[in-house]
Design a protein around this motif. Structure first.
Motif, PDB file in Angstrom:
ATOM      1  N   ARG A   1       0.756  -1.134  -0.039  1.00  0.00           N
ATOM      2  CA  ARG A   1      -0.092  -0.055  -0.066  1.00  0.00           C
ATOM      3  C   ARG A   1       0.885   1.370   0.062  1.00  0.00           C
ATOM      4  O   ARG A   1       0.729   2.164  -0.559  1.00  0.00           O
TER       5      ARG A   1
ATOM      6  N   ARG B   1       2.322   1.766  -3.381  1.00  0.00           N
ATOM      7  CA  ARG B   1       1.223   2.234  -4.212  1.00  0.00           C
ATOM      8  C   ARG B   1       1.061   3.689  -4.105  1.00  0.00           C
ATOM      9  O   ARG B   1       0.611   4.425  -4.814  1.00  0.00           O
ATOM     10  N   PHE B   2       1.138   4.077  -2.967  1.00  0.00           N
ATOM     11  CA  PHE B   2       0.868   5.419  -2.403  1.00  0.00           C
ATOM     12  C   PHE B   2       1.715   6.429  -3.154  1.00  0.00           C
ATOM     13  O   PHE B   2       1.189   7.359  -3.738  1.00  0.00           O
TER      14      PHE B   2
ATOM     15  N   VAL C   1       0.904   6.533  -6.696  1.00  0.00           N
ATOM     16  CA  VAL C   1      -0.015   7.434  -7.328  1.00  0.00           C
ATOM     17  C   VAL C   1       0.337   8.823  -7.256  1.00  0.00           C
ATOM     18  O   VAL C   1       0.075   9.634  -8.167  1.00  0.00           O
TER      19      VAL C   1
ATOM     20  N   PHE D   1      -3.880  14.981  -5.975  1.00  0.00           N
ATOM     21  CA  PHE D   1      -3.654  13.683  -5.340  1.00  0.00           C
ATOM     22  C   PHE D   1      -4.466  13.096  -4.483  1.00  0.00           C
ATOM     23  O   PHE D   1      -4.832  11.867  -4.384  1.00  0.00           O
ATOM     24  N   PHE D   2      -4.921  13.976  -3.346  1.00  0.00           N
ATOM     25  CA  PHE D   2      -5.794  13.568  -2.400  1.00  0.00           C
ATOM     26  C   PHE D   2      -7.325  12.884  -3.131  1.00  0.00           C
ATOM     27  O   PHE D   2      -7.641  11.837  -2.856  1.00  0.00           O
TER      28      PHE D   2
ATOM     29  N   LEU E   1      -6.653   9.415  -4.469  1.00  0.00           N
ATOM     30  CA  LEU E   1      -6.611   8.515  -3.284  1.00  0.00           C
ATOM     31  C   LEU E   1      -8.034   8.105  -3.025  1.00  0.00           C
ATOM     32  O   LEU E   1      -8.112   6.938  -2.394  1.00  0.00           O
TER      33      LEU E   1
ATOM     34  N   THR F   1      -1.764  10.605   6.094  1.00  0.00           N
ATOM     35  CA  THR F   1      -3.010  10.455   4.831  1.00  0.00           C
ATOM     36  C   THR F   1      -3.398   9.287   4.806  1.00  0.00           C
ATOM     37  O   THR F   1      -4.979   8.849   4.556  1.00  0.00           O
ATOM     38  N   LEU F   2      -2.615   8.097   5.021  1.00  0.00           N
ATOM     39  CA  LEU F   2      -3.293   6.860   5.385  1.00  0.00           C
ATOM     40  C   LEU F   2      -4.241   6.673   6.261  1.00  0.00           C
ATOM     41  O   LEU F   2      -5.136   5.667   6.277  1.00  0.00           O
TER      42      LEU F   2
ATOM     43  N   CYS G   1      -7.421   7.944   4.819  1.00  0.00           N
ATOM     44  CA  CYS G   1      -7.910   6.998   3.894  1.00  0.00           C
ATOM     45  C   CYS G   1      -8.657   5.744   4.943  1.00  0.00           C
ATOM     46  O   CYS G   1      -9.464   5.465   4.401  1.00  0.00           O
TER      47      CYS G   1
ATOM     48  N   PHE H   1      -8.819   3.654  -0.717  1.00  0.00           N
ATOM     49  CA  PHE H   1      -7.269   3.520  -0.865  1.00  0.00           C
ATOM     50  C   PHE H   1      -6.967   2.123   0.048  1.00  0.00           C
ATOM     51  O   PHE H   1      -5.944   2.463   0.923  1.00  0.00           O
TER      52      PHE H   1
END
Length: 433
Positions: free
Chosen positions: A20, A23-24, A27, A147-148, A151, A308-309, A312, A318
RNA sequence: GUGGGCGUAGCUCAGCUCGGUUAGAGCGCCAGGUUGUGGCCCUGGAGGUCGGGGGUUCAAGUCCCCUCGCUCACCCCA
């Protein structure tokens, strides 16, 4: 308890979470790359002086740096932020402007860890050096916003402010100092200490005891020069034109002291603690010069990966990508055949795994199931003798046991590619969400 | 740096209030039921210096002190 564990504020990122994370960053690269930004990879360790220019009054550099003397007697530090390193790189190599770059990597601050705040923390970041145009402020702000969105986050808020030109900022800081010193008794003890270091930072206080004085404090907008006001008006018009919602936040000051003119923050909609800033940035026109380079305007932002995760997770977007291989090879004849078949599949660009240690068929089939493979290849003594292989589908939905096929060993890989929709050779890059 | 909560199996946690045989559960893992077929089910097994150290006691996972770690909040920041 194990003999060793991670140092406080540090942690391991294991599978499947690590996929993850990767991938973050992918992205992010997918957003900023097509906008003309190139990847820059500065060292994690720099001359401590690089970061000291960030601001003598900034706690990040005064109290929180991992700073030490190396064996050659150099005063070095693990980077507490990215922007200073990138500006140093610019001053050192003098690339042609505009220099549009992005960066991703760990940073280090000696803090007390808590949710969304670690001693080693990861950020993704973009910077533009050598452009004064307010439209580049808008471009950078929009990249973060997109970007946000990419996600899947829907509850992020954008806050905008301006700190004015250096002269404006100076006059404003004086006005703030006068205001707060006239109401010292209304400030908390912590607020008074912040005042002596940097009056601007008092605005950032989250102490309820300071709220009234802060609310009555003079506003930056009354101290803006015409040029700074024009710049900010153009920024706002640009963000409007792109249809990005935002709010003006006159009390928004940033943690690092080098910011002036445009500043902005992205706030998570679900994290309501003091760690709700997912990312932020602004202009830092004097920083390259302070690091010994030519006078160069700069603007950029950074986004905290952890926070940020968390956002999410809170919004349920995400998710961690599914991991797995295309084919799992079961071999009850000693494993040598599995060795060859997995190799053939990998050479053909398909992912394949197998079991080791000569386990029973039942055990190997369990492993095949857990591997996430769509199909199992089974080699037993009969197949080995007949030079065939059993191909058994594992993921057929509906009722009943799926039919398995016996195929000639020589045509096994060809058969698998023809009759089973195997995943792409690079599962990490797939758009399976 | 300041304050609160928590450390028992790989993971999530019971047990501690009121000290007393051999410290449990679920999940996961391994094996068997099915001597060539995963998932579901059943049975069995492995796995623990009860975070560490000291103290009280005939006896401590349980009570006391210290310490380390995690966590949440403040501060600060992404």
């Amino acid at each position: 308890m194990p003999a060793f564990q991670t140092s406080p504020g540090m942690r391991d990122i294991l599978p499947p979470d690590s996929a993850r994370w990767r991938r973050f960053v992918d992205v992010f690269a997918g957003i900023v790359g097509p906008a003309g930004y190139g990847l820059v990879i500065p060292p994690l360790l720099e001359d401590a002086g690089v970061f000291q220019r960030v601001g003598e009054a900034t706690e990040v550099v005064t109290k929180q740096m991992y700073r030490f003397t190396d064996l050659g007697g150099r005063d070095v530090a693990l980077r507490p932020e990215l922007t200073a390193s990138i500006c140093r790189a610019f001053a050192e190599h003098r690339p042609a402007v505009p220099w549009k770059v992005w960066c991703a990597g760990p940073q280090f601050r000696y803090e007390k860890p808590q949710r969304g705040r670690l001693r080693q923390f990861e950020q993704v970041d973009v910077e533009v050096l050598g452009v004064d145009d307010p439209h580049v402020d808008v471009e950078v702000i929009a990249l973060g916003w997109r970007f946000f969105q990419a996600l899947g986050l829907r509850r992020v808020e954008l806050a905008l402010n301006t700190l004015g030109q250096p002269d404006d900022r100076r006059r404003y800081v004086e006005a703030l100092r006068d205001h707060f010193e006239a109401h010292l008794d209304a400030l908390t003890e912590e607020g008074r200490q912040t005042l002596t270091r940097n009056p601007l930072r008092v605005l950032d206080s989250k102490r309820s005891g300071d709220a009234d004085v802060i609310a009555a404090a003079p506003a930056m907008t009354d101290h803006l020069s015409d040029a700074a006001a024009d710049h900010f008006a153009t920024v706002r018009a640009g963000v409007d034109a792109l249809g990005i919602p935002y709010r003006i936040e006159p009390r928004l000051v940033r943690g690092l002291d080098y910011y002036l003119r445009t500043t902005f923050e992205y706030l998570g909609g679900t994290l309501d603690s003091a760690q709700n800033a997912l990312g932020g940035g602004g202009r830092y026109d004097g920083l390259v010069e302070a690091l010994g380079g030519p006078a160069t305007p700069g603007v950029g932002f950074a986004v905290g990966v952890d926070r940020t995760l968390i956002a999410c997770d809170d919004e349920g977007v995400f998710s961690t990508p599914a991991v797995g291989v295309d084919v799992f090879v079961v071999d009850t004849t000693g494993g040598a055949e599995a060795l060859v078949i997995t190799e053939e599949l990998r050479q053909a660009g398909r992912s394949a795994d197998r079991a080791f240690d000569g386990r029973s068929m039942k055990s190997q089939m369990k492993a095949a199931d857990r591997s996430g493979a769509d199909v199992a290849v089974i080699i037993g003594p009969d197949e080995l003798a007949a030079e065939t292989a059993v191909v058994r589908p594992l993921r057929v939905h509906g009722d009943g046991t799926p039919d398995q096929a016996v195929v000639p060993r020589a045509k096994l890989v060809h058969h698998l590619i023809q009759h089973h929709s195997l995943r792409s050779p690079a599962p990490l890059a797939s758009e399976d969400e």
